[in-house]
Design a protein around this motif. Structure first.
Motif, PDB file in Angstrom:
ATOM      1  N   LYS A  26       0.863  -1.192   0.000  1.00  0.00           N
ATOM      2  CA  LYS A  26       0.000   0.000   0.000  1.00  0.00           C
ATOM      3  C   LYS A  26       0.888   1.227   0.000  1.00  0.00           C
ATOM      4  O   LYS A  26       1.886   1.283   0.719  1.00  0.00           O
ATOM      5  CB  LYS A  26      -0.867  -0.029   1.256  1.00  0.00           C
ATOM      6  N   PRO A  27       0.542   2.232  -0.813  1.00  0.00           N
ATOM      7  CA  PRO A  27       1.370   3.434  -0.814  1.00  0.00           C
ATOM      8  C   PRO A  27       1.223   4.230   0.475  1.00  0.00           C
ATOM      9  O   PRO A  27       0.167   4.248   1.080  1.00  0.00           O
ATOM     10  CB  PRO A  27       0.849   4.237  -2.012  1.00  0.00           C
ATOM     11  N   GLY A  29       2.238   8.136   1.908  1.00  0.00           N
ATOM     12  CA  GLY A  29       2.804   9.465   1.667  1.00  0.00           C
ATOM     13  C   GLY A  29       3.413   9.978   2.960  1.00  0.00           C
ATOM     14  O   GLY A  29       4.395   9.435   3.462  1.00  0.00           O
ATOM     15  N   LEU A  34      -2.906   7.877   7.125  1.00  0.00           N
ATOM     16  CA  LEU A  34      -2.736   6.429   7.217  1.00  0.00           C
ATOM     17  C   LEU A  34      -2.252   6.026   8.610  1.00  0.00           C
ATOM     18  O   LEU A  34      -2.725   5.030   9.184  1.00  0.00           O
ATOM     19  CB  LEU A  34      -1.724   6.005   6.140  1.00  0.00           C
ATOM     20  N   HIS A  75       2.608  19.833   2.470  1.00  0.00           N
ATOM     21  CA  HIS A  75       1.836  21.052   2.748  1.00  0.00           C
ATOM     22  C   HIS A  75       2.786  22.174   3.165  1.00  0.00           C
ATOM     23  O   HIS A  75       2.621  23.319   2.759  1.00  0.00           O
ATOM     24  CB  HIS A  75       0.825  20.828   3.874  1.00  0.00           C
ATOM     25  N   TYR A 100      -2.057  21.550  11.664  1.00  0.00           N
ATOM     26  CA  TYR A 100      -1.068  22.438  12.268  1.00  0.00           C
ATOM     27  C   TYR A 100       0.298  21.999  11.766  1.00  0.00           C
ATOM     28  O   TYR A 100       0.434  21.010  11.052  1.00  0.00           O
ATOM     29  CB  TYR A 100      -1.170  22.448  13.797  1.00  0.00           C
ATOM     30  N   GLY A 107       2.627  15.759   5.904  1.00  0.00           N
ATOM     31  CA  GLY A 107       1.496  15.463   5.024  1.00  0.00           C
ATOM     32  C   GLY A 107       1.764  15.939   3.605  1.00  0.00           C
ATOM     33  O   GLY A 107       2.347  16.994   3.391  1.00  0.00           O
ATOM     34  N   GLY A 111      -1.008  12.574  -0.979  1.00  0.00           N
ATOM     35  CA  GLY A 111      -1.636  11.748   0.049  1.00  0.00           C
ATOM     36  C   GLY A 111      -3.006  12.285   0.413  1.00  0.00           C
ATOM     37  O   GLY A 111      -3.970  11.538   0.585  1.00  0.00           O
ATOM     38  N   HIS A 115      -6.334  10.233  -0.319  1.00  0.00           N
ATOM     39  CA  HIS A 115      -7.124   9.864   0.856  1.00  0.00           C
ATOM     40  C   HIS A 115      -8.579  10.317   0.680  1.00  0.00           C
ATOM     41  O   HIS A 115      -9.503   9.664   1.140  1.00  0.00           O
ATOM     42  CB  HIS A 115      -6.495  10.512   2.095  1.00  0.00           C
ATOM     43  N   LEU A 158      -8.554   6.084  -8.574  1.00  0.00           N
ATOM     44  CA  LEU A 158      -7.279   5.350  -8.681  1.00  0.00           C
ATOM     45  C   LEU A 158      -7.572   3.870  -8.941  1.00  0.00           C
ATOM     46  O   LEU A 158      -8.357   3.256  -8.226  1.00  0.00           O
ATOM     47  CB  LEU A 158      -6.483   5.474  -7.382  1.00  0.00           C
ATOM     48  N   GLU A 162      -2.212   1.866  -9.248  1.00  0.00           N
ATOM     49  CA  GLU A 162      -1.948   3.211  -9.747  1.00  0.00           C
ATOM     50  C   GLU A 162      -1.470   4.134  -8.630  1.00  0.00           C
ATOM     51  O   GLU A 162      -1.913   4.018  -7.487  1.00  0.00           O
ATOM     52  CB  GLU A 162      -3.223   3.795 -10.361  1.00  0.00           C
ATOM     53  N   LEU A 164      -0.840   8.301  -7.690  1.00  0.00           N
ATOM     54  CA  LEU A 164      -1.017   9.716  -8.049  1.00  0.00           C
ATOM     55  C   LEU A 164       0.375  10.331  -8.057  1.00  0.00           C
ATOM     56  O   LEU A 164       1.065  10.320  -7.033  1.00  0.00           O
ATOM     57  CB  LEU A 164      -1.917  10.390  -6.999  1.00  0.00           C
ATOM     58  N   LYS A 182     -13.434  28.216   4.918  1.00  0.00           N
ATOM     59  CA  LYS A 182     -13.858  26.984   5.596  1.00  0.00           C
ATOM     60  C   LYS A 182     -14.174  27.303   7.032  1.00  0.00           C
ATOM     61  O   LYS A 182     -13.595  28.225   7.618  1.00  0.00           O
ATOM     62  CB  LYS A 182     -12.776  25.910   5.499  1.00  0.00           C
ATOM     63  N   PHE A 190     -10.479  19.363  10.944  1.00  0.00           N
ATOM     64  CA  PHE A 190     -11.031  19.346   9.604  1.00  0.00           C
ATOM     65  C   PHE A 190     -12.222  20.298   9.529  1.00  0.00           C
ATOM     66  O   PHE A 190     -12.874  20.569  10.534  1.00  0.00           O
ATOM     67  CB  PHE A 190     -11.485  17.929   9.235  1.00  0.00           C
TER      68      PHE A 190
HETATM   69  C1  LIG Z   1      -4.364  16.072  13.491  1.00  0.00           C
HETATM   70  C2  LIG Z   1      -4.583  16.138  12.023  1.00  0.00           C
HETATM   71  C3  LIG Z   1      -5.298  17.187  11.510  1.00  0.00           C
HETATM   72  C4  LIG Z   1      -5.513  17.278  10.148  1.00  0.00           C
HETATM   73  N1  LIG Z   1      -6.207  18.341   9.670  1.00  0.00           N
HETATM   74  C5  LIG Z   1      -6.361  18.479   8.343  1.00  0.00           C
HETATM   75  C6  LIG Z   1      -7.040  19.587   7.788  1.00  0.00           C
HETATM   76  O1  LIG Z   1      -7.446  20.511   8.500  1.00  0.00           O
HETATM   77  N2  LIG Z   1      -7.207  19.651   6.459  1.00  0.00           N
HETATM   78  C7  LIG Z   1      -6.721  18.672   5.636  1.00  0.00           C
HETATM   79  O2  LIG Z   1      -6.875  18.770   4.449  1.00  0.00           O
HETATM   80  N3  LIG Z   1      -6.069  17.618   6.124  1.00  0.00           N
HETATM   81  C8  LIG Z   1      -5.876  17.487   7.442  1.00  0.00           C
HETATM   82  N4  LIG Z   1      -5.204  16.404   7.925  1.00  0.00           N
HETATM   83  C9  LIG Z   1      -4.748  15.351   6.991  1.00  0.00           C
HETATM   84  C10 LIG Z   1      -3.384  15.676   6.477  1.00  0.00           C
HETATM   85  O3  LIG Z   1      -3.475  16.788   5.617  1.00  0.00           O
HETATM   86  C11 LIG Z   1      -2.774  14.490   5.729  1.00  0.00           C
HETATM   87  O4  LIG Z   1      -1.516  14.902   5.398  1.00  0.00           O
HETATM   88  C12 LIG Z   1      -3.433  14.042   4.444  1.00  0.00           C
HETATM   89  O5  LIG Z   1      -4.776  13.752   4.562  1.00  0.00           O
HETATM   90  C13 LIG Z   1      -2.814  12.748   3.947  1.00  0.00           C
HETATM   91  O6  LIG Z   1      -1.571  12.989   3.420  1.00  0.00           O
HETATM   92  P1  LIG Z   1      -0.380  12.019   3.707  1.00  0.00           P
HETATM   93  O7  LIG Z   1       0.707  12.394   2.780  1.00  0.00           O
HETATM   94  O8  LIG Z   1      -0.066  12.048   5.117  1.00  0.00           O
HETATM   95  O9  LIG Z   1      -0.979  10.591   3.239  1.00  0.00           O
HETATM   96  P2  LIG Z   1      -0.925   9.195   3.929  1.00  0.00           P
HETATM   97  O10 LIG Z   1      -1.524   9.273   5.262  1.00  0.00           O
HETATM   98  O11 LIG Z   1       0.438   8.644   3.848  1.00  0.00           O
HETATM   99  O12 LIG Z   1      -1.847   8.384   2.958  1.00  0.00           O
HETATM  100  C14 LIG Z   1      -3.232   8.603   2.891  1.00  0.00           C
HETATM  101  C15 LIG Z   1      -3.858   7.649   1.882  1.00  0.00           C
HETATM  102  O13 LIG Z   1      -3.451   7.996   0.579  1.00  0.00           O
HETATM  103  C16 LIG Z   1      -2.742   6.930  -0.058  1.00  0.00           C
HETATM  104  N5  LIG Z   1      -1.665   7.588  -0.789  1.00  0.00           N
HETATM  105  C17 LIG Z   1      -0.741   8.429  -0.287  1.00  0.00           C
HETATM  106  N6  LIG Z   1       0.005   8.934  -1.271  1.00  0.00           N
HETATM  107  C18 LIG Z   1      -0.473   8.411  -2.429  1.00  0.00           C
HETATM  108  C19 LIG Z   1      -0.113   8.566  -3.797  1.00  0.00           C
HETATM  109  N7  LIG Z   1       0.847   9.420  -4.168  1.00  0.00           N
HETATM  110  N8  LIG Z   1      -0.797   7.864  -4.707  1.00  0.00           N
HETATM  111  C20 LIG Z   1      -1.796   7.039  -4.344  1.00  0.00           C
HETATM  112  N9  LIG Z   1      -2.181   6.856  -3.086  1.00  0.00           N
HETATM  113  C21 LIG Z   1      -1.523   7.543  -2.130  1.00  0.00           C
HETATM  114  C22 LIG Z   1      -2.325   6.013   1.069  1.00  0.00           C
HETATM  115  O14 LIG Z   1      -2.233   4.708   0.634  1.00  0.00           O
HETATM  116  C23 LIG Z   1      -3.455   6.201   2.048  1.00  0.00           C
HETATM  117  O15 LIG Z   1      -4.528   5.407   1.700  1.00  0.00           O
HETATM  118  C24 LIG Z   1      -4.984  16.283   9.276  1.00  0.00           C
HETATM  119  C25 LIG Z   1      -4.265  15.220   9.805  1.00  0.00           C
HETATM  120  C26 LIG Z   1      -4.040  15.143  11.160  1.00  0.00           C
HETATM  121  C27 LIG Z   1      -3.248  14.000  11.690  1.00  0.00           C
END
Ligand SMILES: Cc1cc2nc3c(=O)[nH]c(=O)nc-3n(C[C@H](O)[C@H](O)[C@H](O)COP(=O)(O)OP(=O)(O)OC[C@H]3O[C@@H](n4cnc5c(N)ncnc54)[C@H](O)[C@@H]3O)c2cc1C
Lengths: 269, 784
Positions: A26-27, A29, A34, A75, A100, A107, A111, A115, A158, A162, A164, A182, A190
């Motif tokens: 599983k991918p 990010g 996740l 981000h 934050y 993040g 991802g 997600h 997806l 595949e 992204l 928002k 969120f």
């Molecule tokens: C406390 C907290 C508060 C948050 N508040 C907000 C908010 O206010 N607004 C907001 O938008 N988000 C918020 N988030 C989410 C945050 O922005 C995450 O970074 C984002 O949702 C997921 O990005 P990630 O890179 O961490 O993905 P991951 O957690 O690593 O992955 C998420 C999912 O995407 C898949 N995935 C990841 N990368 C890829 C890729 N390139 N191709 C295909 N599949 C992929 C993974 O398999 C998984 O299913 C919050 C998170 C936390 C912990």
């Protein structure tokens, strides 16, 4: 709250990542969405492949028409202006209000979109900006407009295997206006309601998008009517989502009204 | 010059920087989670997924089953029992691991051991439970219904205790011009110290000693409870509390998990550690505060408060927890509801009901936060009914300074203070006139309002108050030991424990005040039952009064002995010797205390013949002049803005006028008040642990359980009054909980001030946007 055992795979390039996916990994990010699911044992993948350092996903490409941001760009990198912002600051402002800083440090843009949390920022902002998802998989690459890429709550187009790889963001034309609003009760939460308004007459892009509806972003079919104040946000939402009660839509209508106001579209409430 | 002023001041009243800060701010504290011992195993508990069920069978996995322990394996271990001596109390026994029945989600059923927590969780997943679900009691208002299923089958109804007081109620209401009746609710909360609970148990074969390292604020009480559950002599149990990252009451409780870890450490002869994770903490641990009130207020036409009638229900959860019991909260409601006001009559009935939820535990402010909410909203309701301002009705009824000391309608002895002056000052500081002018001019989608809360806080109350509750713990004399070390430093041993109260600083200031030893040379030894005198510990805003008084007494006794030896060495009269700045002085001669210490320990040949053989170590016990408690008090005022589309409440300004009596360290007092106020704002606006009809907790992560964050908090302004208590050593009053008491009342009153013109009156906290929007919608319907 410890994850069930899993294998962690680091890969050198996109091909390596695609191969790992083909083997069932599983991918991963930034692991900010996740990770909690792993810890709660709600997700129990046998293997994770780390995309956060894959070079192809960390690149930026630019043309006169667009900027492509790699899916593994964080981000925080967008917030800090470490990558170009084709909108002249709208992306940076949106990034700065995601969660934050600790979450933003890890993040990723990709991802967040993969997600597909209905309340996530990039989900609505990128849809609102008419961006396109670039995907790579076993049968090659393809381009999918964001409004089609996001198919439901936590659901995307997806396909198996595949990834992204990048998001292509069109450069707005001269005089384009943007409003993104928002409602979140506390920093780091969120959104409970969100909306984005793009008025880019030069490029012929008008878009009113509503998020945090528990589904994929709602792209309103007739933005002109809203912009011209012929319908109120409340009415526009009621028309678009006839199955929902006005009370359920009240907060979202407020978000839309405030996004319109941010874009400088009169007092549309 | 004022006591404690000036840049070099170190004694009582000085704003001395915290001695513990260097350790904490650099991340060098040592918490239970930082302790690892060779051979240590970690516990993951199998916890009940259901709120109410029969436990029919438990299957240990074939592989690793010998590392899984269930109730039947805890041979000779007694459950936790915390009975109250109040008449009619129904007793419960909280099993260490569930036996025939589970009574709340998260109740521990089996302990699984492994080298790491992750492996222990893997093992726990493979334990199979056969549970037969029973209907759950989730609504405290219906818990006593005849058809409600019984939690404890030997009971006749789901209530730990019912109490009633009546003080001339019927006679008092005859002249009432106005009557208001309201229902109030405060949500179930989960207090959230940064550090969760945790413990590490070790059995020492050589000493035959069980050592429990535990994140506790009451080590001696945990020791007593643990020894009783395990059937050990006290001498076989030592409890060590290292740095504790916040407690707020949660860490005063003896947990089943601690007893279990201790038993397993003895059984397996290996160190056993349990570290609570945030999910366990939210689901099973730190529940608190759930109250429901029916209050009727009676007033005369001139605003005199004639009487209050109340029926209060507290959702006490499934078990009576040790040592405070299941009834302290509700029973206290009956005694403290009248708050800082005079009234002619009073009647109150309370019920501590049992539900299929985790036991309710005392949280900073304990019953006071709910009581203040109920009383202060009633005062505002009466004011609106009478056409008075909130400040006028309060000024009419607050106990006046000339009446102090004052015995109130429930026989609480207010020791001192000027309550009306606190209100006057806060009214001025918040600029009520300005707010009223802004209100008159406002339009658009938001409304501002101003609200007040006035309350007093009984703290450091002792034997005479607590023996009446008949709970497992009654505070008596508080002791401290002061020992001059051979190098002239001071070792101070106290049985209370700091979990953020800055005792390493403030108690050292008291030593300095008494015998002039620099706080930098005072070493506070606390948090270890082997080194410190027995104490009920840190709770009830008691430390600075009780431990502070004991430290002063022990220092004074030690000082007397130092003076005698010093007098001999200086050839002076003991009565002429003064102690200051680490020196003993008489006339023009002086010697360092280090010299006095060296003489006693290392050159005894130089001591006078009649030297006190008890030497340079003194233990003294201390009680306040009267043990009915010091009463700090405060007036809170807040200006809010309510967004009518979002239902969102913003705090625009917050002022607290408070009187902690003599402040040992004003900076520490401010810290206590700030921290408490932030928690009170959490109660007012954010924190809620909802349960569904099956008794499932719906906020099991911090994404769902909303704590106040920095961005939610305005710059709180604190103004001090300083009326010394006649009861305590320096006039200090307990202030530790005060900040957490006022905010829900003040904020709800402000929201109601903002929304009253729209026909809205909120009576439930937290004031979430959903609740406010619902109320606005209802008001619109009524108006239409
Ligand atoms: C406390 C907290 C508060 C948050 N508040 C907000 C908010 O206010 N607004 C907001 O938008 N988000 C918020 N988030 C989410 C945050 O922005 C995450 O970074 C984002 O949702 C997921 O990005 P990630 O890179 O961490 O993905 P991951 O957690 O690593 O992955 C998420 C999912 O995407 C898949 N995935 C990841 N990368 C890829 C890729 N390139 N191709 C295909 N599949 C992929 C993974 O398999 C998984 O299913 C919050 C998170 C936390 C912990």
């Amino acid at each position: 709250m410890k994850p069930a055992p899993f294998d962690y795979l680091a890969v050198d390039d996109l091909a390596g990542a695609t191969a790992a996916l083909a083997d069932g990994a599983k991918p991963m990010g930034g692991n900010q969405s996740l990770g909690p699911m792993l810890n709660l044992r709600l997700a129990r993948p046998a293997a994770l492949v780390d995309l956060s350092l894959v070079p192809e996903l960390r690149t930026v490409e630019e043309s006169a028409e667009w900027v492509r941001l790699g899916a593994a760009i964080t981000h925080a990198e967008i917030e800090d202006g470490e990558v170009p912002d084709p909108t002249g600051g709208w992306l940076r402002a949106a990034a700065a209000n995601i969660a934050y800083r600790a979450v933003r440090n890890r993040g990723t843009l990709g991802g967040s979109l993969a997600h597909a949390d209905p309340a996530a920022d990039w989900v609505i902002v990128m849809t609102g900006l008419c961006a396109t998802a670039l995907l790579a998989g076993p049968s090659g690459t393809r381009r999918v407009p964001l409004e089609d890429f996001l198919t439901g709550p936590f659901a995307t187009g997806l396909r198996d295997g595949e990834i992204l790889t990048a998001v292509e963001i069109p450069r707005p034309g001269a005089g384009a206006r943007w409003g993104y609003w928002k409602y979140m009760r506390q920093v780091g939460e969120f959104a409970k309601a969100s909306a984005a308004v793009l008025v880019d007459r030069e490029r012929g892009r008008l878009r009113c998008t509503v998020g945090a509806l528990g589904r994929q972003p709602l792209v309103l079919a007739e933005p002109e009517a809203l912009l011209a104040a012929e319908v109120t946000p409340r009415e526009a939402l009621a028309q678009a989502l006839p199955g929902r009660s006005p009370a359920d839509l009240a907060l979202h209508a407020t978000a839309l009204a405030r996004a319109l106001a941010e874009a400088g579209i009169g007092d549309a409430a | 010059m004022k006591r404690g002023a000036g840049p070099t001041a170190k004694g009582v009243g000085a704003r001395l920087e915290r001695r513990e800060d260097a350790r904490y701010l650099l991340g060098r504290g040592r918490y239970v989670g930082d302790i690892r011992l060779p051979g240590m195993l970690e516990i993951a508990f199998v916890r009940s997924p259901l709120a109410h069920a029969r436990l029919c069978r438990l299957d240990k996995p074939a592989e690793g089953g010998d590392r899984v322990f269930a109730a039947a394996d805890l041979v000779g271990v007694a459950g936790i029992r915390a009975d109250s001596g109040l008449p009619g109390f129904r007793s419960s026994v909280q099993p260490i691991l569930a036996e025939a029945k589970v009574r709340h989600v998260g109740e521990p059923i089996a302990a699984c051991l492994a080298e790491t927590r992750a492996l222990a969780e893997d093992l726990a997943e493979r334990v199979e439970l056969d549970l037969e679900e029973l209907p759950a009691v989730h609504d405290m208002l219906r818990a006593r219904d005849p058809e409600a299923p019984l939690l404890h089958e030997h009971w006749d109804e789901n209530a730990f205790l019912e109490t009633a007081v009546d003080r001339g109620f019927e006679a008092a209401i005859r002249d009432a011009a106005v009557v208001v009746k309201r229902s109030y609710r405060t949500a179930r909360q989960c207090m959230a110290p940064l550090e969760g609970r945790g413990c590490l148990a070790v059995w020492d074969r050589h000493l035959e000693l069980l050592t429990l390292h535990s994140a506790t604020q009451m080590p001696h009480i945990v020791r007593t409870g643990l020894a009783e559950c395990l059937g050990l002599d006290h001498g076989q149990v030592r409890v060590v509390a290292p740095d504790v990252g916040g407690g707020f009451g949660y860490k005063g409780i003896l947990l089943a998990e601690e007893v279990c870890a201790a038993f397993l450490a003895m059984k397996l002869d290996r160190p056993i550690r349990w570290l609570e994770d945030r999910r366990e903490h939210l689901i099973a641990g730190a529940n608190c505060r759930e109250h429901a009130y029916e209050v009727t207020g009676y007033a005369a036409a001139d605003g005199e408060l004639l009487a209050v009638d109340c029926q209060a229900i507290v959702d006490s959860g499934a078990y009576s927890s040790y040592p405070f019991s299941a009834c302290l909260e509700a029973a206290q409601v009956g005694s403290i509801l009248p708050g800082p006001y005079k009234m002619r009559g009073y009647r109150c009935r309370t019920w501590s009901v049992a539900t299929n939820k985790p036991p309710i535990l005392p949280f900073r402010g304990v019953a006071r936060t709910g009581v203040c909410f109920a009383m202060e909203l009633t005062m505002d309701a009466l004011a609106r009914e009478l056409g008075m301002t909130p400040e006028a009705i309060r000024l009419r009824n607050l106990v006046a300074p000339a009446e102090m000391p004052f015995t109130n309608i429930t026989n609480k002895d207010f020791d001192s203070g000027d309550y009306p002056e606190a209100l006057r000052r806060v009214v001025e500081a918040i600029d009520v006139q300005g707010v009223r002018a802004r209100q008159a001019a406002q339009s658009g989608g938001s409304r501002i309002g101003v609200g007040f809360a006035v309350f007093c806080e009984q703290g450091a109350h002792g034997t005479s108050v607590y023996h009446g509750w008949g709970i497992p713990m009654v505070p008596g004399f508080e002791q401290a030991t002061a020992r001059l070390t051979p190098d002239g430093g001071l070792e101070l041993r106290v049985g209370v424990h700091s979990h953020g109260q800055s005792l390493e600083t403030t108690l050292a200031q008291i030593v300095y005040e008494e015998i002039g030893i620099d706080p930098a040379k005072v070493k506070l030894v606390h948090g270890d039952t082997a080194y410190t005198p027995y104490s009920t510990g840190t709770w009830g805003s008691r430390c600075i009064v009780m431990a502070g008084g004991a430290v002063a007494a022990a220092s004074a006794t030690l000082g007397e002995r130092i003076r005698r030896i010093a007098a001999h060495l200086m050839q002076a009269d003991p009565d002429d010797v003064t102690l200051a700045d680490g020196m003993a002085r008489a006339g023009s001669s002086e010697i360092p205390l280090a010299e006095v210490a060296r003489t006693w320990y290392r050159a005894p040949q130089l001591l006078p013949d009649d030297v006190d053989p008890r030497g340079l170590e003194a233990t003294e016990g201390y009680k306040t002049v009267r043990d009915t408690g010091t009463f700090s008090y405060a007036a809170h005022a807040v200006v809010v803005s309510v967004d009518l589309d979002l239902g969102d409440v913003k705090l625009l300004d917050y002022v607290i006028v408070e009187d902690a009596g003599t402040m040992i360290n004003p900076m520490v007092v401010d810290g206590q008040v700030h921290g408490g106020a932030v928690q009170g704002i959490g109660t007012a606006l954010f924190e809620e642990m909802p349960f569904d009809a099956a008794g499932q907790p719906l906020a099991s992560t911090l994404a769902d359980y909303h704590l106040p964050v920095a961005a939610d908090i305005p710059a709180i302004r604190i103004l001090h009054m300083e009326t010394p208590s006649p009861l305590s050593r320096f006039g200090q009053k307990g202030i530790g909980e005060s900040g957490a008491i006022g905010p829900p009342a003040a904020i709800a009153n402000a929201v109601n001030d903002a929304l009253a013109p729209l026909g809205v009156e909120m009576t439930e906290v937290p004031l979430t946007p959903e609740r406010i929007l619902r109320a606005l919608a209802r008001a619109r319907e009524v108006a239409a």
